[in-house]
Design an enzyme around this catalytic site. Structure first.
Site, PDB file in Angstrom:
ATOM      1  N   ASN A  47       0.820  -1.212   0.000  1.00  0.00           N
ATOM      2  CA  ASN A  47       0.000   0.000   0.000  1.00  0.00           C
ATOM      3  C   ASN A  47       0.850   1.258   0.000  1.00  0.00           C
ATOM      4  OD1 ASN A  47      -2.320  -1.543   0.049  1.00  0.00           O
ATOM      5  ND2 ASN A  47      -2.713  -1.258   2.228  1.00  0.00           N
ATOM      6  N   ARG A 375     -10.649  -4.654 -14.099  1.00  0.00           N
ATOM      7  CA  ARG A 375      -9.495  -5.445 -13.648  1.00  0.00           C
ATOM      8  C   ARG A 375      -9.819  -6.910 -13.910  1.00  0.00           C
ATOM      9  NH1 ARG A 375      -6.093  -2.016 -10.989  1.00  0.00           N
ATOM     10  NH2 ARG A 375      -6.997  -0.291  -9.818  1.00  0.00           N
ATOM     11  N   ARG A 405      -5.249   1.450 -13.099  1.00  0.00           N
ATOM     12  CA  ARG A 405      -3.912   1.639 -12.544  1.00  0.00           C
ATOM     13  C   ARG A 405      -3.282   0.341 -12.044  1.00  0.00           C
ATOM     14  NH1 ARG A 405      -4.273   6.120  -8.672  1.00  0.00           N
ATOM     15  NH2 ARG A 405      -3.901   7.477 -10.472  1.00  0.00           N
ATOM     16  N   HIS A 435     -15.205   2.474 -15.197  1.00  0.00           N
ATOM     17  CA  HIS A 435     -15.083   1.762 -13.933  1.00  0.00           C
ATOM     18  C   HIS A 435     -16.356   0.975 -13.606  1.00  0.00           C
ATOM     19  CE1 HIS A 435     -14.549   1.689  -9.376  1.00  0.00           C
ATOM     20  NE2 HIS A 435     -13.428   1.153  -9.817  1.00  0.00           N
ATOM     21  N   ARG A 564     -14.127   2.233   4.328  1.00  0.00           N
ATOM     22  CA  ARG A 564     -12.916   1.442   4.538  1.00  0.00           C
ATOM     23  C   ARG A 564     -11.662   2.301   4.593  1.00  0.00           C
ATOM     24  NH1 ARG A 564     -11.577  -1.534  -0.472  1.00  0.00           N
ATOM     25  NH2 ARG A 564     -10.007   0.065  -0.813  1.00  0.00           N
ATOM     26  N   HIS A 592     -15.333  -3.837  -0.005  1.00  0.00           N
ATOM     27  CA  HIS A 592     -15.271  -3.199  -1.322  1.00  0.00           C
ATOM     28  C   HIS A 592     -16.624  -2.754  -1.864  1.00  0.00           C
ATOM     29  CE1 HIS A 592     -14.299  -3.120  -5.771  1.00  0.00           C
ATOM     30  NE2 HIS A 592     -13.264  -2.481  -5.272  1.00  0.00           N
TER      31      HIS A 592
END
Length: 709
Positions: A47, A375, A405, A435, A564, A592
């Site tokens: 991270n 993704r 990304r 997205h 989160r 998520h």
């Protein structure tokens, strides 16, 4: 609307670091199994890498460009960087102290050893010698540094060794520096051969260090130290001035590996003269230096966690069962035709989503499939289904986001394979990342054409779906099908946004709609009607939304936020946000899902989607937020999923008005951990002190505020 000052907002960057601290807290927590603690230790570093590659890099660019402006919390870029450096130094000191004093000794105690060369047996040294000669030495390139050999261009996040040697030339003794790049193609931890189940490793960097004399014959090795450079990893693409987006992204990926340096990490014992030279060469200052007393790049330590060894040192295995609606079903379309279906991942298997696409690919009555891919991951089943559909004569369209990304290279690979298979691949809309998470299947049913739609809060990635908490929604309602058709036409054709019946779509309607819903709750509270907002997301950054939430709080609306990561809102401030509570849940799975609930004076509105409440999601991405209108599904989300998370007092941390997070103190018999409860619910039982019992389906109802509080 009331004017708010910078003191009413928290720093985006410091809030993110507070999130990473909560991740680190899971590594520090002795109640977690040992290998799970190691996992969180490595995630903390991963991270931080991304944080420096993107956020710190952007702030440094602002400073270097003499851009003087304040962020929403009132800090300039320079002030934010100083605060970041102070917090990061505290974090890595805590992180590596945990490694040295807790994790490493505990691993050793449990038969997992990381050995120094000096502690190897003779047989191990013989094996290491053979391994070095056969596997390591052939791929090493010692790089001397002198006027004819300039300092090498080091790749982003690569591990390197700076070596100081002494060499005699024409009767004089010279000191010189050299660099050896630790090969990325080799494992960072080399496992030593054992006849039993022991796991003994040696660091590849230390192994290379032992053989440096072999790489620099005729010299005296004075010392060597590991170091690592983090670089700016943002992609810079002028989408209006390119002819081929795929090629442009590919070219920019090569530049990313050599972007401007933003951080230097070096061994704690590295002499000042050495790291000062590295800083000067990389055009960094001492503020950008982080001396590490432990392994650099702990992300590569995940090899310790990998595999099926040491089950006693891990969380108990969990495999989400098939959602009840799809259990034992051969024709998934027959189920969706009869009713809407909600699936809660990973507690219920993502296999239902894969089955939906695989059945669509094989079903002779399916005419077309359209899907967004953000993704894709390394799992071939999703894209494989699309390729099979083409083989079976169906019209298939995939909207692939090349600029996701750190997944750009993987998405380019799959985009090429899809195109080669005959899938019509579209790369989205100029200046916006796609997205959204949506799949549309057009099928010829007995009573005519019908559109089946899957909408989600997470990516079409079966691998991460086992680790991320998300929601999937399947429907055959005509309005959803019409919106889905128009949405894909917008992405693939040449047209203006014409509105939607059910969907909120960024950058067109989502922000305005959310603002309207928040303001309505404020109006209801002023009118003494029930006012209530519950919102679950990854990040809350948008200033207008935060200010609207403040106004709602002041009107008496009770607001619970489950966030989160980043939260720029200050909760619990008298006269400002005393009716707002913020919690963050960090546990076994990565939270998520995005869920937005508005009481709406007794006529509740519930929305799911792909968008966080951030300017990028509202204005720079193509997002879909959609309503859940079926009462049973809405009740499940509100009174089971959200209620359980709001009751979590084990893995939830509560945010105070100063930006600090803390765990609530509760007696053991009153502890509730939402993720554990969801797993037990999915399996049909929950553990108690007396054994097991069936999980109750009737969770406590969400408290609804009765007008102003």
């Amino acid at each position: 609307m009331k004017t708010y000052s910078t003191s009413h907002f928290l720093s985006r960057e410091l809030s993110w670091l507070a999130f990473n601290q909560r991740v680190l807290d899971e590594a520090l927590n002795p109640a977690n199994p040992l290998l799970e603690r190691v996992k969180f230790f490595t995630i903390t570093s991963s991270n931080l890498d991304e944080f420096f590659e993107v956020r710190v890099a952007g702030l440094k660019q602002q400073v270097e460009s003499d851009i003087v402006e304040r962020s929403v919390d009132g800090k300039t870029a320079s002030e934010t960087l100083r605060a970041i450096r102070k917090k990061v130094r505290q974090m890595i000191e805590q992180q590596y102290r945990c490694w040295r004093e807790e994790l490493l000794p505990a691993l050793s105690k449990n038969g997992i050893h990381i050995l120094d060369y000096e502690h190897l047996s003779d047989s191990d040294r013989n094996w290491v010698e053979q391994y070095y000669r056969a596997n390591v030495r052939p791929v090493l390139t010692p790089l001397g540094i002198d006027p004819s050999h300039p300092f090498p261009q080091l790749l982003n996040k690569s591990l390197n060794i700076v070596v100081q040697v002494e060499i005699e030339r024409e009767g004089e003794i010279e000191r010189r520096l050299a660099v050896v790049q630790v090969p990325r193609v080799l494992p960072r931890l080399v496992r030593l051969p054992r006849e039993d189940e022991r796991l003994d490793f040696i660091y590849l960097g230390h192994l290379i260090g032992h053989y440096l004399a072999d790489l620099f014959p005729g010299t005296k090795i004075l010392g060597f130290w590991h170091f690592r450079v983090t670089r700016n990893s943002e992609l810079y693409i002028d989408e209006e001035d390119i002819g081929n987006l795929l090629k442009a992204v590919e070219n920019e990926l090569h530049n990313r590996r050599r972007g401007a340096a933003v951080r230097l990490e070096a061994d704690a014992g590295c002499p000042a003269e050495i790291y000062q030279y590295l800083l000067e060469t990389l055009e960094l200052t001492e503020e950008d230096l982080y001396l590490i007393d432990g392994p650099l790049n702990p992300t590569r330590l995940m090899v310790i966690y990998a595999g099926d060894h040491s089950p006693e040192l891990r969380d108990k295995p969990f495999v989400g069962p098939t959602a009840p609606a799809f259990r034992g079903v051969q024709d998934i379309f027959s189920v969706i035709r009869q009713r809407d279906v909600l699936v809660h991942h990973p507690y219920e298997s993502f296999g239902s989503v894969v089955d939906f696409l695989e059945q669509a690919a094989q079903d002779p009555n399916v005419l077309a499939i359209k899907q967004t891919l953000y993704r894709t991951g390394g799992d071939p089943r999703i894209v494989g289904a699309l390729m099979d559909a083409v083989k079976n004569g169906k019209q298939v369209t995939a909207v692939t986001e090349l600029k996701a990304r750190f997944d750009e290279a993987n998405n380019i690979l799959w985009a090429r394979r899809l195109e080669e298979a005959g899938v019509h691949v579209v790369y989205g809309i100029v200046h916006h990342k796609v997205h959204s998470k949506i799949a549309l299947v057009v099928r010829r049913d007995e009573d005519g054409l019908r559109r089946y739609v899957h909408l989600g809060t997470g990516n079409y990635n079966p691998s991460t779906a086992r680790l991320y908490t998300d929601l999937s929604f399947f429907t055959a309602q005509p309005d959803y099908g019409e919106d889905a058709t128009n949405f894909f036409n917008l992405l693939t054709g040449i047209s203006h946004f014409q509105g939607a019946k059910k969907f909120l779509i960024s950058p067109f309607t989502t922000h305005e709609a959310i603002m309207t819903l928040v303001k309505k709750e404020t109006e209801h509270a002023h009118a003494k009607k029930p006012g209530r907002i519950i919102a679950k997301m990854n990040s809350l950054v948008d200033q207008e939304i935060i200010e609207a939430l403040y106004a709602a709080s002041q009107a008496g609306v009770k607001i619970d936020l489950i966030i989160r990561g980043i939260c720029c809102l200050r909760p619990g401030v008298a006269g400002l946000s005393e009716n707002i509570a913020v919690r963050s849940i960090i546990g076994r799975f990565l939270e998520h899902s995005r869920i937005f609930y508005f009481e709406n004076a007794g006529s509740p509105k519930l929305l799911l989607g792909s968008a966080d409440w951030m300017p990028r999601n509202f204005f720079r991405r193509i997002e879909i937020v959609f309503p859940i209108e079926e009462p049973a599904l809405r009740d499940r989300i509100v009174n089971q999923i959200l209620a359980t998370q709001l009751a979590d007092n084990v893995k939830a941390s509560i945010l105070d008005s100063e930006g600090n997070y803390s765990r609530p103190a509760v007696k053991k018999e009153n502890q509730r951990a939402s993720q554990a409860e969801f797993m037990a619910l999915a399996l049909g039982e929950a553990k108690t002190r007396r054994g097991t019992r069936a999980v109750k389906k009737n969770y406590n109802k969400i408290e609804i505020a009765k007008g102003p509080r």
